[in-house]
Write an enzyme that holds these catalytic residues in place. Structure first.
Site, PDB file in Angstrom:
ATOM      1  N   ARG A 239      49.690  20.079  22.615  1.00 34.91           N
ATOM      2  CA  ARG A 239      50.515  18.904  22.355  1.00 34.91           C
ATOM      3  C   ARG A 239      50.119  18.306  21.005  1.00 34.91           C
ATOM      4  O   ARG A 239      48.937  18.208  20.672  1.00 34.91           O
ATOM      5  CB  ARG A 239      50.329  17.852  23.458  1.00 34.91           C
ATOM      6  CG  ARG A 239      50.995  18.210  24.781  1.00 34.91           C
ATOM      7  CD  ARG A 239      52.509  18.127  24.670  1.00 34.91           C
ATOM      8  NE  ARG A 239      53.189  18.397  25.939  1.00 34.91           N
ATOM      9  CZ  ARG A 239      53.738  19.563  26.254  1.00 34.91           C
ATOM     10  NH1 ARG A 239      53.666  20.580  25.398  1.00 34.91           N
ATOM     11  NH2 ARG A 239      54.362  19.717  27.415  1.00 34.91           N
ATOM     12  N   GLU A 268      58.284  15.487  16.945  1.00 33.25           N
ATOM     13  CA  GLU A 268      59.066  16.687  17.269  1.00 33.25           C
ATOM     14  C   GLU A 268      60.455  16.273  17.732  1.00 33.25           C
ATOM     15  O   GLU A 268      60.595  15.319  18.496  1.00 33.25           O
ATOM     16  CB  GLU A 268      58.384  17.490  18.378  1.00 33.25           C
ATOM     17  CG  GLU A 268      57.058  18.089  17.978  1.00 33.25           C
ATOM     18  CD  GLU A 268      56.439  18.960  19.075  1.00 33.25           C
ATOM     19  OE1 GLU A 268      57.093  19.159  20.118  1.00 33.25           O
ATOM     20  OE2 GLU A 268      55.319  19.423  18.872  1.00 33.25           O
ATOM     21  N   HIS A 286      57.051  24.758  18.046  1.00 30.21           N
ATOM     22  CA  HIS A 286      56.800  24.523  19.474  1.00 30.21           C
ATOM     23  C   HIS A 286      57.522  25.560  20.347  1.00 30.21           C
ATOM     24  O   HIS A 286      58.376  25.231  21.176  1.00 30.21           O
ATOM     25  CB  HIS A 286      57.214  23.115  19.882  1.00 30.21           C
ATOM     26  CG  HIS A 286      56.432  22.610  21.067  1.00 30.21           C
ATOM     27  ND1 HIS A 286      56.092  21.295  21.245  1.00 30.21           N
ATOM     28  CD2 HIS A 286      55.907  23.266  22.135  1.00 30.21           C
ATOM     29  CE1 HIS A 286      55.401  21.147  22.372  1.00 30.21           C
ATOM     30  NE2 HIS A 286      55.275  22.338  22.922  1.00 30.21           N
TER      31      HIS A 286
END
Length: 319
Positions: A239, A268, A286
């Site tokens: 994360r 993000e 990601h």
């Protein structure tokens, strides 16, 4: 019996959507845009269940405005930091996630990030791709060797252990920090550290595999980067909140960290524009769990949880 009404907030795998359409009265967001707070609130009055992704945010303010119809949020993700679990529980809404099935895919990507950062993947690709490769010498693009190096892992859950298993193939000396020491059958010879600070001092390579919580926000800050051996490489496939990005840039500028491999960022989508100036930051958007097999498995796991819930059973992944 009338089918339960289900909202799927994003474009999941074809196999997942086909199964959902077979078993539920389903509405699918084929536009594949993140569900807004307003859409989540409206959905709580229209649907019995929601299958969201990490892009939908169930904050306390949003959940407080929910209608009474919604019974379960079956996340298509392992991490649930986008869900205010106490607020959902207070409304009597069950929450599940999809553990186990994405561990290997995420660990594979962490290995790619580590190798790419160690061996100048960004600069090397750019040099060849732009036609600038016009010479060679023994000093050209010398990187950091992974084989036999000391690897520090923060968070030895499912993904951390899967990554350690793959790192053993490179004969890495594995050290780890976890909330508690693992039994030997899970540790597989990895050296336990009872503090993050102790682990960092031996980590030639550092890989983060812990969840984002208030306690782990900015886990890697300026003080902790300074504890790493000079020239260490940092990998984050967990994360973005775990890394103080300003401190990381400072550590790179000082040479304390020689390179980083990042699949997640504090903002993000988008990432950190300042990172673009650094060839020694190898970045991906990601995509740790983004394999066909894993996407099918995640979708089916979410639906398994729904099936169990509406059959009057406790879902296997209830949080």
């Amino acid at each position: 019996m009338m089918k339960k009404r289900l909202w799927i907030t994003r474009r999941l795998s074809d196999a997942t959507l086909a199964r959902a359409e077979r078993d539920y009265d389903v509405v699918i967001n084929h536009e594949d845009t993140p569900g807004t707070a307003e859409e989540l609130i409206a959905a709580s009055a229209e649907f019995d269940a929601i299958v969201p992704c990490h892009s939908e945010h169930f904050s306390a303010d949003v959940v407080a405005q929910f209608a009474d119809r919604l019974q379960i949020v079956a996340n298509h993700s392992v991490g649930v930091d986008h869900c205010d679990l106490p607020a959902l529980k207070a409304r009597g809404i069950t929450v599940t996630n999809t553990p186990d099935v994405l561990s290997d895919a995420t660990a594979e990507l962490a290995m790619l990030l580590m190798l790419g950062a160690a061996r100048h993947a960004v600069a090397g690709d750019r040099i060849v791709r732009t036609g600038q490769w016009d010479s060679w010498s023994p000093a050209f693009m010398v990187g950091k060797q992974v084989t036999g190096a000391r690897l520090g892992i923060i968070g030895m859950g499912r993904v951390g252990r899967a990554f350690a298993a793959k790192a053993r193939g490179f004969d890495m000396e594995i050290h780890y920090y976890n909330r508690s020491e693992l039994p030997e059958d899970q540790a597989q010879g990895a050296v336990y550290h009872d503090s993050v600070e102790s682990l960092l001092q031996v980590a030639d390579f550092l890989s983060l595999h812990c969840p984002a919580t208030p306690e782990t926000t900015n886990l890697m800050n300026a003080e902790r980067f300074a504890l790493l051996p000079e020239g260490a490489i940092v990998v984050n496939s967990a994360r973005g909140a775990l890394v103080d990005e300003t401190a990381l840039i400072d550590a790179l500028d000082k040479g304390q960290v020689s390179a980083a491999g990042l699949d997640c960022f504090q903002v993000e989508p988008g990432g950190n524009p300042a990172f673009a100036a650094y060839d020694n930051i190898f970045m991906l958007p990601h995509i740790g769990s983004a394999t066909r097999a894993t996407r099918d498995a995640m979708g089916f796991r979410a639906l398994d949880n729904l099936d169990a819930f509406f059959a009057g059973k406790t879902p296997g992944d209830k949080l």
